[in-house]
Design a protein around this motif. Sequence first.
Motif, PDB file in Angstrom:
ATOM      1  N   GLY A   1       0.853  -1.329  -0.125  1.00  0.00           N
ATOM      2  CA  GLY A   1       0.161  -0.008  -0.246  1.00  0.00           C
ATOM      3  C   GLY A   1       0.720   1.444  -0.057  1.00  0.00           C
ATOM      4  O   GLY A   1       0.209   2.420   0.310  1.00  0.00           O
ATOM      5  N   CYS A   2       2.191   1.156  -0.205  1.00  0.00           N
ATOM      6  CA  CYS A   2       3.081   2.345  -0.284  1.00  0.00           C
ATOM      7  C   CYS A   2       2.481   3.143  -1.137  1.00  0.00           C
ATOM      8  O   CYS A   2       2.424   2.832  -2.598  1.00  0.00           O
ATOM      9  CB  CYS A   2       4.502   1.954  -0.455  1.00  0.00           C
ATOM     10  SG  CYS A   2       5.584   3.333  -0.590  1.00  0.00           S
ATOM     11  N   GLN A   3       2.358   4.484  -1.019  1.00  0.00           N
ATOM     12  CA  GLN A   3       1.898   5.635  -2.065  1.00  0.00           C
ATOM     13  C   GLN A   3       3.004   6.551  -2.219  1.00  0.00           C
ATOM     14  O   GLN A   3       2.983   7.389  -3.441  1.00  0.00           O
ATOM     15  CB  GLN A   3       0.573   6.425  -1.552  1.00  0.00           C
ATOM     16  CG  GLN A   3      -0.664   5.274  -1.048  1.00  0.00           C
ATOM     17  CD  GLN A   3      -1.554   6.088  -0.229  1.00  0.00           C
ATOM     18  OE1 GLN A   3      -1.317   6.675   0.974  1.00  0.00           O
ATOM     19  NE2 GLN A   3      -2.784   6.534  -0.710  1.00  0.00           N
ATOM     20  N   PHE A   4       3.689   6.699  -1.367  1.00  0.00           N
ATOM     21  CA  PHE A   4       4.751   8.078  -1.490  1.00  0.00           C
ATOM     22  C   PHE A   4       6.145   7.170  -1.150  1.00  0.00           C
ATOM     23  O   PHE A   4       6.292   6.742  -0.142  1.00  0.00           O
ATOM     24  CB  PHE A   4       4.703   9.112  -0.641  1.00  0.00           C
ATOM     25  CG  PHE A   4       3.218   9.696  -1.049  1.00  0.00           C
ATOM     26  CD1 PHE A   4       2.038   9.360  -0.682  1.00  0.00           C
ATOM     27  CD2 PHE A   4       3.162  10.527  -2.334  1.00  0.00           C
ATOM     28  CE1 PHE A   4       0.900   9.912  -1.157  1.00  0.00           C
ATOM     29  CE2 PHE A   4       2.166  11.343  -2.728  1.00  0.00           C
ATOM     30  CZ  PHE A   4       0.919  10.810  -2.263  1.00  0.00           C
ATOM     31  N   PHE A   5       6.923   7.806  -2.081  1.00  0.00           N
ATOM     32  CA  PHE A   5       8.562   7.207  -1.445  1.00  0.00           C
ATOM     33  C   PHE A   5       9.528   8.452  -1.621  1.00  0.00           C
ATOM     34  O   PHE A   5       9.369   9.316  -2.598  1.00  0.00           O
ATOM     35  CB  PHE A   5       9.303   5.991  -2.241  1.00  0.00           C
ATOM     36  CG  PHE A   5      10.667   5.819  -2.045  1.00  0.00           C
ATOM     37  CD1 PHE A   5      11.664   6.555  -2.620  1.00  0.00           C
ATOM     38  CD2 PHE A   5      11.039   4.774  -1.187  1.00  0.00           C
ATOM     39  CE1 PHE A   5      12.884   6.128  -2.167  1.00  0.00           C
ATOM     40  CE2 PHE A   5      12.242   4.406  -1.014  1.00  0.00           C
ATOM     41  CZ  PHE A   5      13.135   5.162  -1.313  1.00  0.00           C
ATOM     42  N   PHE A   6      10.133   8.988  -0.663  1.00  0.00           N
ATOM     43  CA  PHE A   6      11.196  10.075  -0.558  1.00  0.00           C
ATOM     44  C   PHE A   6      12.409   9.433  -0.301  1.00  0.00           C
ATOM     45  O   PHE A   6      12.710   8.904   0.892  1.00  0.00           O
ATOM     46  CB  PHE A   6      10.665  11.137   0.337  1.00  0.00           C
ATOM     47  CG  PHE A   6       9.386  11.522   0.095  1.00  0.00           C
ATOM     48  CD1 PHE A   6       8.305  11.173   0.816  1.00  0.00           C
ATOM     49  CD2 PHE A   6       9.149  12.463  -0.775  1.00  0.00           C
ATOM     50  CE1 PHE A   6       6.857  11.784   0.671  1.00  0.00           C
ATOM     51  CE2 PHE A   6       7.910  13.152  -1.166  1.00  0.00           C
ATOM     52  CZ  PHE A   6       6.591  12.576  -0.411  1.00  0.00           C
ATOM     53  N   GLY A   7      13.393   9.384  -1.063  1.00  0.00           N
ATOM     54  CA  GLY A   7      14.664   9.023  -0.808  1.00  0.00           C
ATOM     55  C   GLY A   7      15.907   9.798  -1.425  1.00  0.00           C
ATOM     56  O   GLY A   7      15.599  10.787  -1.938  1.00  0.00           O
TER      57      GLY A   7
ATOM     58  N   ALA B   1       3.869  13.993   4.407  1.00  0.00           N
ATOM     59  CA  ALA B   1       3.090  13.158   3.770  1.00  0.00           C
ATOM     60  C   ALA B   1       2.233  12.392   4.627  1.00  0.00           C
ATOM     61  O   ALA B   1       1.115  12.252   4.837  1.00  0.00           O
ATOM     62  CB  ALA B   1       3.833  12.256   2.721  1.00  0.00           C
ATOM     63  N   ALA B   2       3.072  11.750   5.764  1.00  0.00           N
ATOM     64  CA  ALA B   2       2.467  10.913   6.658  1.00  0.00           C
ATOM     65  C   ALA B   2       1.279  11.547   7.690  1.00  0.00           C
ATOM     66  O   ALA B   2       0.298  11.094   7.844  1.00  0.00           O
ATOM     67  CB  ALA B   2       3.705  10.342   7.669  1.00  0.00           C
ATOM     68  N   GLY B   3       1.779  13.072   7.807  1.00  0.00           N
ATOM     69  CA  GLY B   3       0.766  13.740   8.687  1.00  0.00           C
ATOM     70  C   GLY B   3      -0.252  14.012   7.777  1.00  0.00           C
ATOM     71  O   GLY B   3      -1.452  14.449   8.192  1.00  0.00           O
TER      72      GLY B   3
ATOM     73  N   ARG C   1       0.403   6.733   2.752  1.00  0.00           N
ATOM     74  CA  ARG C   1       1.332   5.664   3.190  1.00  0.00           C
ATOM     75  C   ARG C   1       2.577   5.982   2.585  1.00  0.00           C
ATOM     76  O   ARG C   1       2.685   6.022   1.318  1.00  0.00           O
ATOM     77  CB  ARG C   1       0.640   4.517   2.739  1.00  0.00           C
ATOM     78  CG  ARG C   1      -0.682   3.789   3.543  1.00  0.00           C
ATOM     79  CD  ARG C   1      -0.945   2.614   3.246  1.00  0.00           C
ATOM     80  NE  ARG C   1      -1.565   1.777   4.613  1.00  0.00           N
ATOM     81  CZ  ARG C   1      -1.493   0.779   4.860  1.00  0.00           C
ATOM     82  NH1 ARG C   1      -1.402  -0.298   4.032  1.00  0.00           N
ATOM     83  NH2 ARG C   1      -2.057   0.109   5.846  1.00  0.00           N
ATOM     84  N   VAL C   2       3.536   6.299   3.397  1.00  0.00           N
ATOM     85  CA  VAL C   2       4.773   6.626   2.720  1.00  0.00           C
ATOM     86  C   VAL C   2       6.019   6.011   3.473  1.00  0.00           C
ATOM     87  O   VAL C   2       6.037   5.360   4.503  1.00  0.00           O
ATOM     88  CB  VAL C   2       4.844   8.347   3.188  1.00  0.00           C
ATOM     89  CG1 VAL C   2       4.796   8.590   4.852  1.00  0.00           C
ATOM     90  CG2 VAL C   2       6.019   8.826   2.746  1.00  0.00           C
ATOM     91  N   MET C   3       7.064   5.873   2.669  1.00  0.00           N
ATOM     92  CA  MET C   3       8.308   5.307   3.029  1.00  0.00           C
ATOM     93  C   MET C   3       9.492   6.077   2.589  1.00  0.00           C
ATOM     94  O   MET C   3       9.455   6.875   1.468  1.00  0.00           O
ATOM     95  CB  MET C   3       8.179   3.928   2.209  1.00  0.00           C
ATOM     96  CG  MET C   3       9.401   3.037   2.173  1.00  0.00           C
ATOM     97  SD  MET C   3       9.127   1.656   0.883  1.00  0.00           S
ATOM     98  CE  MET C   3      10.783   1.070   0.781  1.00  0.00           C
ATOM     99  N   THR C   4      10.626   5.682   3.321  1.00  0.00           N
ATOM    100  CA  THR C   4      12.004   6.106   2.996  1.00  0.00           C
ATOM    101  C   THR C   4      12.693   4.993   2.985  1.00  0.00           C
ATOM    102  O   THR C   4      12.509   3.962   3.745  1.00  0.00           O
ATOM    103  CB  THR C   4      12.559   7.300   3.453  1.00  0.00           C
ATOM    104  OG1 THR C   4      13.452   7.954   2.959  1.00  0.00           O
ATOM    105  CG2 THR C   4      12.659   7.044   4.963  1.00  0.00           C
TER     106      THR C   4
ATOM    107  N   PRO D   1       2.325   7.255  11.121  1.00  0.00           N
ATOM    108  CA  PRO D   1       3.083   6.011  10.599  1.00  0.00           C
ATOM    109  C   PRO D   1       3.993   6.382   9.276  1.00  0.00           C
ATOM    110  O   PRO D   1       3.559   7.121   8.684  1.00  0.00           O
ATOM    111  CB  PRO D   1       1.651   5.421   9.938  1.00  0.00           C
ATOM    112  CG  PRO D   1       0.684   6.716   9.941  1.00  0.00           C
ATOM    113  CD  PRO D   1       1.233   7.807  10.808  1.00  0.00           C
ATOM    114  N   CYS D   2       4.923   5.299   9.285  1.00  0.00           N
ATOM    115  CA  CYS D   2       5.578   5.367   7.983  1.00  0.00           C
ATOM    116  C   CYS D   2       6.663   4.207   8.008  1.00  0.00           C
ATOM    117  O   CYS D   2       6.729   3.412   9.059  1.00  0.00           O
ATOM    118  CB  CYS D   2       6.731   6.654   7.997  1.00  0.00           C
ATOM    119  SG  CYS D   2       7.914   6.547   9.023  1.00  0.00           S
ATOM    120  N   VAL D   3       7.052   3.804   7.063  1.00  0.00           N
ATOM    121  CA  VAL D   3       8.116   2.718   6.962  1.00  0.00           C
ATOM    122  C   VAL D   3       9.608   2.976   6.547  1.00  0.00           C
ATOM    123  O   VAL D   3       9.670   4.115   5.560  1.00  0.00           O
ATOM    124  CB  VAL D   3       7.670   1.725   5.941  1.00  0.00           C
ATOM    125  CG1 VAL D   3       8.829   0.430   5.740  1.00  0.00           C
ATOM    126  CG2 VAL D   3       6.298   1.010   6.329  1.00  0.00           C
TER     127      VAL D   3
END
Lengths: 74, 358, 248
Positions: free
Chosen positions: B20-26, B66-68, B72-75, B98-100
């Motif tokens: 369900g990840c919608q956003f990735f910032f890396g 994005a989480a705020g 659903r966001v991950m880095t 929440p984040c991963v």
Amino acid sequence: MAKARGNVFFDNDRCKGCELCTTVCPVDIITIDRNTINKKGYHPAHVTQPEKCIACGNCALVCPDLVITIERVA
Amino acid sequence: MDKVLMKGNEALCAAAIRGGCQFFFGYPITPQNEIPEYMSRELGRAGGTFLQAESEVAAINMVYGAAGAGARVMTSSSSPGIALKQEGISYICGAELPCVIVNISRGGPGLGGIQPSQADYFQATRGGGNGDYYLLVFAPANIQEAADLMIEAFDLADLYRMPVMILGDGMLGQMMEPVVFKERKPRDLPQKDWATTGTAGKRKPNIINSLRLDPAELENLNIRLQEKYAQLKANEVRYETHQTEDAELVFVAYGTSSRIVKNAVAVMRANGLKAGLIRPITLWPFPEQAFEELPDSLRALMSVELSHGQMIDDVKIAARGRWPVGFYGRSGGMIFTQQEIVEAGEKLLREVSHVSGV
Amino acid sequence: MSVVFEKTKGLTEKEFHYCPGCTHGIIHRLVAEVLEEMDLLGDAIGVAPVGCAVLAYDYFNCDMHEAAHGRAPAVATGVKRALPEKTVFAYQGDGDLASIGTAEIVHAAHRGENITVIFVNNAIYGMTGGQMAPTTMIGQRTTTSPFGRNAEQTGAPIRIAEMLATIEGASFIERTSVHNPVHIRKAKKAIRTAFECQQNRKGFSMVEVLSTCPTNWGMSPLASLGWVAENMIPYYPLGNFRNPDKEA
């Protein structure tokens, strides 16, 4: 054009006595009321001759603390 | 669901999208570069958004934003990059977002190297930033497990409103293994009515914030976080035990290096020495209960890590002085061989039996 | 009887904690009035980073994020990417934007991020008690430049508006001031244009607002306004530096 007339209301307890409004009134009717101390412990600004107010809004414009409300009556 | 051969870094991404990840910032950093690369190719196709930030610091703060906003966001990053994110992670915990976060760790300290390492254990489990907080930290040992955990990670993050970390290492990230992407098991998750989606004039403003100038309020926040962590300890601890039922020596190892230790257990058993393995899957909460189920035959524990000993502290805490706790480790990206572990295990058993006069 | 002036719905009931005469109060009001007038309050998400104005999250009557020092543009980027239809703004001080957060503001502009930044420049760190900032004037005494800032040791004050105006993605950059009614009206117009730039998806917009810090400048609120006019404006010229509608 009839001269504009305004009703100006100072919410004294919000005022911090910063004096910014006292220098922008075109009819020079705002001063610091040295005889009063508000809830915050400041001398609040106040209007000396309300009837002279022309509702220009300058005082409210420069007030950093939303002390002033102005209505136009004429 | 078909089985595919995939690089660990890429499998983590495919699993994240399935999770369900919608956003990735890396941000680029070896040995996790395939993660932003894969996400830049695939996340958009899956309806999400990839953005490369100007730094890891910016990336974790984009995650915070994005989480705020309820996404659903991950880095992901690697060791020094994760170090840069620590303030942001502390804010995310303080604001209960929440984040991963994926750490494909590498040798340190400083710029260190790019080979595998487990020297980020403390950083991951003791909270690398300021204040009392923890992350739910998973340490997959293979790519299938990494994918399974990642698919669950976003749900767990939403359930507990906190960051979930997948702690891998260069081996896990760079090697290829067959993997099957399983269906996400349905969970009923709480509504994100706290998210800043715009009041639309219908509700009071939502505020994402960790500032509590009033000490009583800040203490209340901390107490609420501790209650959350107690729930995690009760419900989310995961570990594997391997041949510990009759063991004289039990190794404790996690992640990819635990596979080498499993081989060492087999060799020792072939040599007539009863060895076993406890493999934490959650590094935090640490599986202390695994140490309450050990047999009377046990004479020693040995923590085996790709570092100079960090998890050993938790092993000692869990051992509560009941057994001597040995250690064997390599660092810098050097990987111990199966034979090194066998010799270390045998040596410890000799020392322990010598001491106890058996 | 018509109302000439009343408190905007864009601000909550909470009274400002700012020092007497601090122009943060004016700037907050201008932003809030613009959001109300553009009917954006229900769609707005603001970001208030560390600084005197961190408590803006209690003052703006819309959803807010508190952000780490210097990171508001990155947080705002995360919010905007998550909610592209919403109006996202960051309200930052000079210590936040021009010092620790320079990378974030430069890259938000560089990406042409469709957000609006209100940059309050009062040439000092206010919340922490008056330390020198990159925007502190030469010769200006602060608690960390007690003998007056000297360029040889600490460089010359940084002109953020001009710097960001060199970046393609920066669509609207204007420097304004609030040291008298005329300039306050102009500042409000610039803030409005900045939010319109965002609404029309024209990319990154920023309004720098020269502001006062009577307490840490060691001056009266009225004298502080004069100091802005006589000392800051000559070095930080007011005006537009980037405008999407003006032909390049």
